[in-house]
Design a protein around this motif. Sequence first.
Motif, short mmCIF file in Angstrom:
data_model
loop_
_atom_site.label_atom_id
_atom_site.label_comp_id
_atom_site.label_asym_id
_atom_site.label_seq_id
_atom_site.Cartn_x
_atom_site.Cartn_y
_atom_site.Cartn_z
N GLU A 123 0.92 -1.40 0.35
CA GLU A 123 0.14 0.02 0.00
C GLU A 123 1.08 0.95 0.10
O GLU A 123 0.69 2.64 -0.06
N ASP A 124 2.24 0.94 0.43
CA ASP A 124 2.70 2.38 -0.36
C ASP A 124 2.99 2.75 -1.52
O ASP A 124 3.72 4.01 -1.50
N ILE A 125 2.48 1.59 -2.03
CA ILE A 125 3.30 2.25 -3.99
C ILE A 125 1.67 2.97 -4.67
O ILE A 125 0.94 3.07 -4.44
N SER A 126 2.37 4.09 -5.18
CA SER A 126 1.14 5.04 -5.82
C SER A 126 1.76 5.66 -6.69
O SER A 126 2.98 5.52 -6.75
N GLY A 127 1.28 5.72 -7.99
CA GLY A 127 1.84 6.36 -9.24
C GLY A 127 1.38 5.76 -10.51
O GLY A 127 -0.07 4.86 -10.66
N PHE A 128 1.61 7.03 -11.38
CA PHE A 128 0.85 7.04 -13.10
C PHE A 128 2.25 6.75 -13.78
O PHE A 128 2.81 7.21 -13.56
N THR A 129 2.24 5.51 -14.33
CA THR A 129 2.92 4.97 -15.16
C THR A 129 2.74 4.32 -16.42
O THR A 129 1.40 4.06 -16.62
N HIS A 130 3.40 4.40 -18.00
CA HIS A 130 3.19 3.97 -19.08
C HIS A 130 4.29 3.24 -19.38
O HIS A 130 5.37 3.19 -19.09
N GLY A 131 4.21 2.08 -20.51
CA GLY A 131 5.07 1.45 -20.92
C GLY A 131 5.28 0.51 -22.23
O GLY A 131 3.15 0.34 -22.55
N VAL A 132 6.16 0.23 -22.64
CA VAL A 132 6.21 -0.96 -23.45
C VAL A 132 6.17 -2.39 -23.32
O VAL A 132 7.69 -2.52 -22.74
N GLY A 133 5.35 -3.65 -23.78
CA GLY A 133 5.37 -4.77 -23.83
C GLY A 133 5.67 -5.28 -25.30
O GLY A 133 5.04 -4.75 -26.18
N TRP A 134 6.30 -6.78 -25.47
CA TRP A 134 5.99 -7.50 -26.70
C TRP A 134 6.66 -8.82 -26.63
O TRP A 134 6.73 -9.25 -25.32
N CYS A 135 5.57 -9.50 -27.04
CA CYS A 135 5.16 -10.87 -27.50
C CYS A 135 6.79 -11.49 -27.31
O CYS A 135 7.73 -11.00 -28.29
N ALA A 136 6.87 -13.10 -27.29
CA ALA A 136 8.12 -13.47 -27.77
C ALA A 136 8.61 -14.07 -28.81
O ALA A 136 9.81 -13.32 -30.10
N PRO A 137 7.67 -14.08 -30.19
CA PRO A 137 7.81 -13.92 -31.40
C PRO A 137 8.18 -12.57 -31.67
O PRO A 137 8.61 -12.27 -33.05
#
Length: 233
Positions: free
Chosen positions: A37-51
């Motif tokens: 419960e100590d963690i708060s924030g707004f963020t964004h990022g990118v992910g990709w699949c194995a192939p």
Amino acid sequence: MKYTAEVEHMCPLTKGAYHGPAPIPEEGKWVQAKKMEDISGFTHGVGWCAPQQGACKLSLNIKDGIIKEAMVETLGCSGMTHSAAMAAEILINKTIIEALNTDLVCDAINTAMRELFLQIVYGRSQSAFSEGGLDVGASLEDLGKGLTSMVGTIFATDKSGPRYLQTTEGYTEKIAVDKDGCIIGYKYINFGKMMDFIKAGDDPATAMDKARGSYGRCTKEQGMVKMIDPRKE
């Protein structure tokens, strides 16, 4: 808890000073994160699949360790859009630990969740220095009035050169070319605006015309020699 015989026979020594974890920036405060419960924030990022057939941009708004907002944008894989629909339902009201250890249907979304987890627990969020953080719903502001993702699709070959198919502004209708055959501008149709005009009562032809726009030098006075259809010519 069981200890080995070697440890049981060791002479106990006193631990020195304990200063706790290093403070991280969270929503305008410095926080020593010890519990979920100590963690708060707004963020964004990118992910990709194995192939690496597709990618996902994931945006999360976390309040007191719990995901209160999630936006899942996908690209490059037809099945991923359906995965995104399920992942959006799964993520809401989970703690970030639960979300990290939940199957979010698609490898790219799972990878994005992993990358965002690392950002958020290390205090690298977009709202690290914004007092009170961002309101739930803030991710929609990135999409603009049309509420559509920013997607760019450009095609090129060594024989034909480049073709603009879609940019942030929208669907590329025509490309402006100068006397040397260089692209100097383009005309586009903003599908988000077009659909808004249709919903407001305009007929499709009128809506399409009102949603048209241009970028760069698209007139003869500006050096344009011809316009080409990037999908046919």
